[in-house]
Design an enzyme around this catalytic site. Structure first.
Site, short mmCIF file in Angstrom:
data_model
loop_
_atom_site.label_atom_id
_atom_site.label_comp_id
_atom_site.label_asym_id
_atom_site.label_seq_id
_atom_site.Cartn_x
_atom_site.Cartn_y
_atom_site.Cartn_z
CD1 TRP A 82 0.79 -0.33 3.05
CD2 TRP A 82 -0.77 1.21 3.51
NE1 TRP A 82 1.06 0.16 4.30
CE2 TRP A 82 0.12 1.11 4.62
CE3 TRP A 82 -1.83 2.11 3.59
CZ2 TRP A 82 -0.02 1.88 5.77
CZ3 TRP A 82 -1.97 2.88 4.73
CH2 TRP A 82 -1.08 2.77 5.80
CG ASP A 83 4.66 0.95 1.79
OD1 ASP A 83 3.87 0.01 1.99
OD2 ASP A 83 5.56 1.26 2.58
CD GLU B 61 2.14 -4.15 9.13
OE1 GLU B 61 1.73 -4.28 7.96
OE2 GLU B 61 3.35 -4.04 9.42
CE LYS C 99 5.47 -1.83 11.71
NZ LYS C 99 5.21 -2.93 10.78
CD GLN C 100 2.62 1.29 9.99
OE1 GLN C 100 3.57 0.54 10.14
NE2 GLN C 100 1.98 1.41 8.84
#
Length: 1386
Positions: free
Chosen positions: A677-678, A808, A875-876
């Site tokens: 998806w980046d 994640e 995580k992000q």
């Protein structure tokens, strides 16, 4: 070395396991782009090549190519033209394109916006404001468009317009504020376009409270004078920003020339390591380069892991390959099939379909040579060159043209070696290596008594061993440098001085890549005479490094003598690489095409380099970003653009296949070179405003794999389409990329990327594109999600189960907030697009969209997923993605909840998380906050922990030591971060968004550009984005210190711009937790039931609308951000940490006006010091203050000031100016002249301070110089007699005790409550009467001037709680005031 090459051919059963098809027919082959501009043909003179095969078909069109028409030039991108609407390609198709007028309905009358009559001062203004009469500027007159009949008298036209406006006014008076935007807009725009009237300025506001934006009563559109808006340059901030380079990892020997956009290092290391290596790439081929600048190397050192050679896996790449890192060569889309991988999350899925990961080809820069001198042989290659043999080393990467230059002196300066490597920006298959070896004749021992050297022939080889150097140069192709491939054929063509090799990706027999390398070697004209013009011949090599029996290593060589007569040897190596995925010419093999290109290029080095450099210049003409006050941020923006452009291309891409862009681009096999998806959410939006064609090709890759996505959904029992988490050659569900029970948001991401291309409205992006390209992706995602969600009868909501959101760290959860918000939004898109196109729309889509469950806490904080607890570490970026890029801000309640989300999750991010967090926080803070400057502090957090010197490549992780970051080997380079950083500027700081509105009667979509600029306190002078593409128009977007400006600089179509109303933002109305039953919370059921997309007016729709015509500019006063604390003299000022901070933290967070960002020292056992600069000519007296602490208050703190001195100001200003204007040894001379100018001044105002209590006086002037100037050592060595260096900081608050102001709430942990906690505050006042200075003990209260200071130091000691955590106190905000007024609680 890990042996990953496969020599076995796959069986039929192996291939049948692939989900995308059974044979070659299932692979979409790439057609080649016929180029328009054949100027490069002048640079390649070959009689056997003809130009008649080149045509002018549309870029990326898959035309059939007749064999007798195909030439070399068909595969060259000669044009690289601007995406500014000037191209005439496909003009016939667009002649009746409704999108030339952005607000006409699909299928309606077309008005081709031809050049108007030049009457541009037509700024009409219409305001619908609480029954106030609409106004049209009677002094304005109207110019006609091409659709109006020239015979209509202008007076009649004007009268007709007035009648229409009166009708609209009457309607407004009769119906009040209930008149809908869509009806009002439809009436005005339909009349306007159908009757040929072009209004420069239209303003609509139909809301009950009337216009709320602070500029609504002024016309802000004017004619552009054609001059570029030049941003003000702030030298003080620019110089200070350069010190931030030192905070980058590995910057101690790196440098950046911002004038020439050159990155580099002057340190040679015989140990090769990935993060210190440059690369070359052009979007089709790429190669990572080792320490000497060319050749192949395995990593032998990891600078981030101590004793890396003795720690298993420390030299490896990460998941899923976990192979040793190396300097490999890559070809776009050259994927292999792997039955299994070293590390996958779902190995059981290998039974259903194999994974596809990138293959690497033989390293085409693999040139090496031996030097024979004094009867000794020295090898020059990456494995054998030693530190002690190298001096005067420098390795540069030019971001202007992508050339990597490496030069050094070798063998005690016996020879100087310089190399240039580049991949041609127009002729994509061509890679070029130039090596120059120059002999230092002073190292030779000529016997002038015995030999008359002047009479020697330059070709004479009868020298003594100490009178010459014998070079043997080897050009090699080696399968040992290629991974996940098997050899098809190889060979040598001595007549052409060439070698070649053809390789297949593992288990893909119908695809191959051919590498054809030809070399030339000749003496350089180093002495002006006796230089042979003829190239040296290369011969087949049979030596120990030469050809093996099975052809897996082939080599050719030439032997040359260097002497005083022929000092320099120049070697040019031309390598052409053609893969099956690139070649659509069925009449020529890949090898034939590669040979043709290489031989045509040979001997044309200078002309090829010239055309290559011109191609890069043309790219930059399409895109440029300026940040004049900050060298680091500007360099990061430019390097991010460079890295993404280097790994993508506009042409020679088949629309049937598209352009897969891996996380690591074309210089790394990180993440197996797969597509995540980046590409859709992080990279593609970053290039879309500059290069819509590239973005389109990236999105086309998803269309190419859409059929497989349909099969994936069917396999799992659902209709619609289901994309896997990872894709490569295929898009089947695999062990690396599951489709089900994992990250379903990928389907929203894919649809959003395609829809954003339509919203951007580039050339040819019309309703046909929406219908045939975007609609299938959106529709089939909607169909899948409508089948996938489950209705919960208990809560009356639709839910999702067993998924993973972007965070994640939390796998297999229910109701991921971003996923569910994405489903909600996508179903609305599907409904709107379907209605617009007249396609079938499932009524359940909006029913589900209204009623999908978004988990929230009782404190109105969005939960990442159902059941999230308070100990979560994220995580992000996850929930914040709902604000950007998803734009889930449908009404004011969600807007206010989003502010709480921003505050809460800002303190929950993992310190070792990937570089996929803070760019999103930049956009969210700029959108949601009306106080402070945290959008800019988040910008620094996006860069400093992740960017790696010397070549400005992002690492995936802030901590690259896999022993301390959870055994995570970071992806490198990480193009995702480049894309994210660019978006944080393009869309974050500017507030630019692509958006649309729907006419509720006709259901037609209208594209609108939203502009939401605010001031940028940390970036004085502002930012400029040049050549932003929108609706096939070219814009400049400028934010300076006072205004936000959009200049319509090119194109012939007006655009609509919306300015949101920021008065609806209440970022201070966030009540922190005060204890059970003490905080007003809304039950979670009520929260969800209160939010329905269509039941509320969209909050961001409330604002102002402008029509911007060609050659006009819209200039708006910036929204002025408020101070977090009224009267704070240090907020948004410059600050630096004099002691080490926790990785990922930046000192500016302590002055950014955001109570939920912080800076934290690394070691609580050492005093932590922060230096604040109020700025030139800004001396203030500190009378009171407050420190806002995070969860770890300090034990005590002190504040020191440097009393103002005119002499110190003169030193800082004049020395800085001298250093800025001089280089090298000249600095010493100019500083000495400065001293003579200043004189030996004795400042007595603080004399005796050094004799008083040393705790009161600290010598921090050197810290100031270190921070504000570039060359402290040079300065201090030349200022020994300047007594001002004895100037001392005075401690005005000493060891002030910190007592927590807030209680501890055990229920937060015990009951896992999701709450925003209050922060501890420490208030203080300065009593100058108690501060004694000088030998006479004089009170500072008696000396007003000495109480004023520009420089302030905060020293923080220890932490309040004596725990086992070694990190120091968390400092959220520093507040200093120059009065004793009462603090307004923050």
């Amino acid at each position: 070395m890990e042996n990953t090459r496969r020599t076995d051919m796959p069986s039929d059963r192996d291939i049948s396991n692939i989900q995308s098809g059974d044979d070659k027919s299932n692979i979409e082959m790439l057609d080649l782009h016929h180029c328009d501009d054949l100027s490069i043909t002048d640079n390649i003179q070959k009689n056997d090549l003809h130009e008649q095969g080149a045509t002018t078909s549309q870029p990326n069109r898959s035309d059939d190519i007749e064999a007798n028409e195909y030439t070399l030039f068909d595969i060259m991108d000669h044009s690289e033209e601007d995406n500014n609407g000037d191209s005439q390609e496909n003009s016939d198709d667009q002649e009746n394109d409704d999108e030339t007028a952005p607000f006409t309905h699909s299928g309606g009358n077309n008005n081709n916006n031809e050049d108007d009559d030049g009457d541009d001062n037509n700024n009409k203004k219409i305001t619908n404001k609480n029954n106030t009469n609409s106004i049209i500027n009677s002094n304005s007159h109207f110019h006609t468009w091409s659709g109006i009949k020239r015979s209509i008298p202008s007076l009649a036209l004007f009268a007709f317009l007035m009648c229409c406006v009166l009708i609209l006014m009457t309607s407004t008076l009769l119906h009040g504020s209930s008149t809908s935007f869509s009806t009002f807009k439809k009436n005005m725009f339909n009349w306007r376009h159908n009757n040929g009237v072009a209004n420069s300025f239209l303003r609509f506001n139909h809301f009950n409270n009337g216009p709320t934006y602070n500029i609504h009563n002024t016309s802000h559109i004017s004619l552009s004078n054609g001059n570029e808006h030049v941003l003000e340059y702030n030298p003080q901030y620019r110089k200070a920003s350069k010190k931030l380079y030192e905070l980058l990892s590995d910057f101690d020997t790196a440098f950046y020339d911002d004038n020439n956009m050159v990155l580099g290092t002057d340190k040679f290391s015989q140990e090769n390591t990935y993060s210190r290596q440059p690369y070359v790439s052009n979007g089709y081929i790429g190669a990572r380069l080792p320490n000497i600048g060319f050749g192949f190397s395995l990593d032998t050192f990891n600078p981030w892991t101590p004793d890396s050679k003795n720690i298993p896996d420390s030299l490896n790449n990460g998941w899923p390959l976990r192979n040793r890192r190396f300097t490999g060569a890559y070809v776009s889309d050259f994927y292999s099939i792997q039955k299994s991988l070293n590390s996958t999350n779902f190995p059981e899925l290998d039974e259903k379909g194999y994974s596809t990961v990138i293959s690497t080809i033989p390293q085409w820069t693999n040139l090496q040579f031996s030097i024979e001198f004094n009867n000794r042989i020295h090898w020059f290659n990456p494995q054998m060159v030693k530190d002690e043999d190298i001096t005067n080393y420098k390795q540069n990467l030019s971001m202007k043209n992508g050339v990597v230059t490496t030069e050094m002196d070798y063998l005690d300066s016996l020879v100087h070696i310089k190399s240039d490597v580049w991949t041609h920006r127009r002729m994509y298959p061509l890679g070029v290596l130039n090596v120059e070896i120059t002999l230092n004749t002073e190292k030779l021992n000529y016997n002038n008594n015995n030999n008359n050297n002047n009479n020697r022939n330059s070709n004479d080889e009868e020298y003594n061993s100490d009178e010459q150097v014998i070079l043997t140069v080897y050009d090699t192709l080696d399968m040992e440098t290629s991974f996940r491939t098997f050899l098809q054929t190889s060979g040598i063509e001595e007549d052409n001085n060439a070698i070649f090799m053809v390789v297949h990706p593992d288990n893909i027999p119908y695809s191959n890549a051919a590498i054809y390398s030809t070399c030339s070697a000749h003496y350089g004209n180093s002495n002006g005479w006796r230089t042979p013009k003829k190239d040296f011949a290369f011969k087949k090599n049979f030596s120990s490094i030469g050809n093996d029996d099975n052809g897996e290593k082939i080599s050719q060589y030439t032997k040359v003598n260097l002497s005083k007569y022929n000092k320099k040897l120049i070697i040019n190596k031309y390598s052409a690489i053609i893969s099956s995925e690139f070649n659509s010419n069925e009449q020529k093999s890949n090898l034939e095409m590669a040979k043709e290109i290489a031989l045509a290029s040979k001997g044309n080095y200078e002309s090829l380099l010239k055309s290559h450099t011109e191609a890069w210049a043309e790219l930059y003409n399409d895109a440029f970003i300026e940040i004049p006050s900050d060298s680091l941020l500007e360099m990061t923006a430019r390097s991010s653009l460079f890295h993404i452009l280097s790994n993508t291309r506009k042409y020679n891409v088949s629309e049937e296949r598209g352009l897969p862009v891996p996380v690591g681009g074309l210089s790394s096999d990180s993440y197996g070179g797969m597509v995540f998806w980046d590409a859709d959410i992080w990279m593609q939006p970053a290039v879309l405003p500059f290069f819509p064609n590239i973005a389109k090709q990236m999105s086309n890759y998803r269309n190419a794999t859409h059929q497989q996505a349909l099969l994936n959904a069917k396999e799992h029992g659902h209709p619609g389409a289901l994309y896997p988490w990872t894709s490569g050659r295929f898009a089947n569900c695999s062990s690396t990329g599951p489709c089900y029970d994992y990250e379903y948001h990928i389907n929203v991401d894919v649809a959003m990327a395609s829809f954003s291309i339509y919203m951007n409205g580039g050339e040819g992006i019309d309703d046909d594109y929406l219908r045939y390209t975007t609609w299938p992706l959106v529709r089939d995602a909607a169909i899948f999600f409508a089948s996938f969600v489950q209705f919960n009868q208990t809560i009356g909501k639709y839910e999702t189960y067993n998924l993973t959101d972007p965070d994640e760290f939390a796998n297999f959860v229910n109701n991921g907030a971003f996923t569910n918000a994405g489903i909600k939004t996508l179903l609305k898109w599907a409904t709107d697009i379907g209605n617009h196109l007249g396609e079938f729309v499932d009524p359940r889509w909006m029913e589900i969209s209204h009623n999908i469950y978004i988990p929230r806490s009782t404190s109105n904080i969005t939960l990442e997923y159902s059941g999230m607890n308070s100990s979560v570490e994220v995580k992000q970026a996850d929930v914040i993605l709902m604000v950007y890029p998803l734009g889930y801000l449908n009404d004011e309640s969600i807007l206010n909840n989003a502010i709480r989300d921003l505050y809460y999750y800002s303190e929950k991010q993992s310190a070792s998380g990937p570089a996929m967090t803070y760019p999103v926080f930049v956009a969210a803070a700029a959108t949601l906050l009306n106080h402070g400057s945290s959008s800019q502090s988040y910008l620094y957090k996006s860069v400093l922990p992740y960017l790696r010197a010397p070549f400005a490549q992002f690492s995936e992780q802030s901590d690259d030591n896999f022993l301390t970051n959870g055994l995570t080997q970071p992806a490198f380079p990480f193009l995702t971060a480049n894309g994210g950083f660019l978006q944080s500027i393009l869309f974050g700081l500017t507030g630019i968004r692509y958006t649309y509105e729907v006419d509720q009667e006709t259901k037609q979509i209208y594209r609108v550009l939203r502009f939401n600029p605010t001031e940028l306190p940390r970036l004085p002078g502002g930012i400029a984005i040049r050549n932003f593409k929108y609706m096939n128009q070219v814009l400049d977007i400028i934010i300076d210190d006072n205004n936000g400006t959009i200049v319509h600089k090119s194109g012939d179509t007006p655009i609509m711009i919306k300015i949101p109303d920021r008065s609806l933002i209440h970022d201070r109305d966030v009540e922190p937790y005060r204890g059970i039953n003490k905080t007003n919370n809304l039950p979670v059921e009520d929260i969800n039931n209160s939010i329905q997309v269509d039941d509320h007016v969209e909050i961001l729709q409330n604002g102002s609308y402008y029509i911007l015509n060609p050659k006009e500019e819209l200039k708006l006063p910036l929204f002025k951000l408020k101070l977090n604390v009224k009267g704070n003299i240090v907020e948004n000022k410059q600050i630096t940490n004099l002691t080490e901070g926790v990785p990922g933290d930046v000192a500016v967070s302590a002055l950014d006006g955001n109570n939920y960002t912080h800076w934290q020292p690394m070691d609580k056992y050492r005093p932590a010091r922060l230096l604040i600069d109020l700025g030139k000519d800004n001396q203030q007296e500190i009378k009171s203050g407050m420190i806002l602490w995070g969860g770890r208050p300090a034990k005590n703190f002190s504040i020191s000031i440097l009393p103002h001195s005119d002499q110190i100001e003169r030193i800082l200003e004049k020395v800085s100016d001298r250093l800025e204007s001089t280089e090298g040894s000249e600095k010493s001379r100019t500083i000495q002249e400065l001293l003579e100018d200043i004189g030996d001044v004795k400042d007595t105002s603080m004399e005796g301070c050094q004799n008083s209590d040393e705790d009161r006086c600290t010598n921090d002037l050197e810290s100031i110089l270190q921070w504000t100037l570039d060359d402290l050592d040079n300065i201090l060595s030349n200022l020994p007699q300047l007594k001002l260096l004895n100037r001392k900081f005075i401690t005005i608050l000493k060891d002030h005790e910190v007592i927590p102001s807030e209680p501890f709430f055990p229920e937060i942990i015990e009951q896992s409550l999701i709450e925003i906690l209050p922060s501890n505050k420490t208030y203080f006042h300065i009593d100058y009467s108690k501060i004694k200075i000088g030998s006479n003990g004089k009170s500072l209260e008696d000396n007003e001037e000495d109480r004023k200071a520009r420089f302030i130091v905060l020293t923080v000691n220890g932490v309040f709680d004596d725990d086992n955590d070694s990190k120091g106190a968390t400092i959220k905000e520093i507040v200093l005031k120059n009065d004793d007024t009462e603090f307004i609680d923050i």
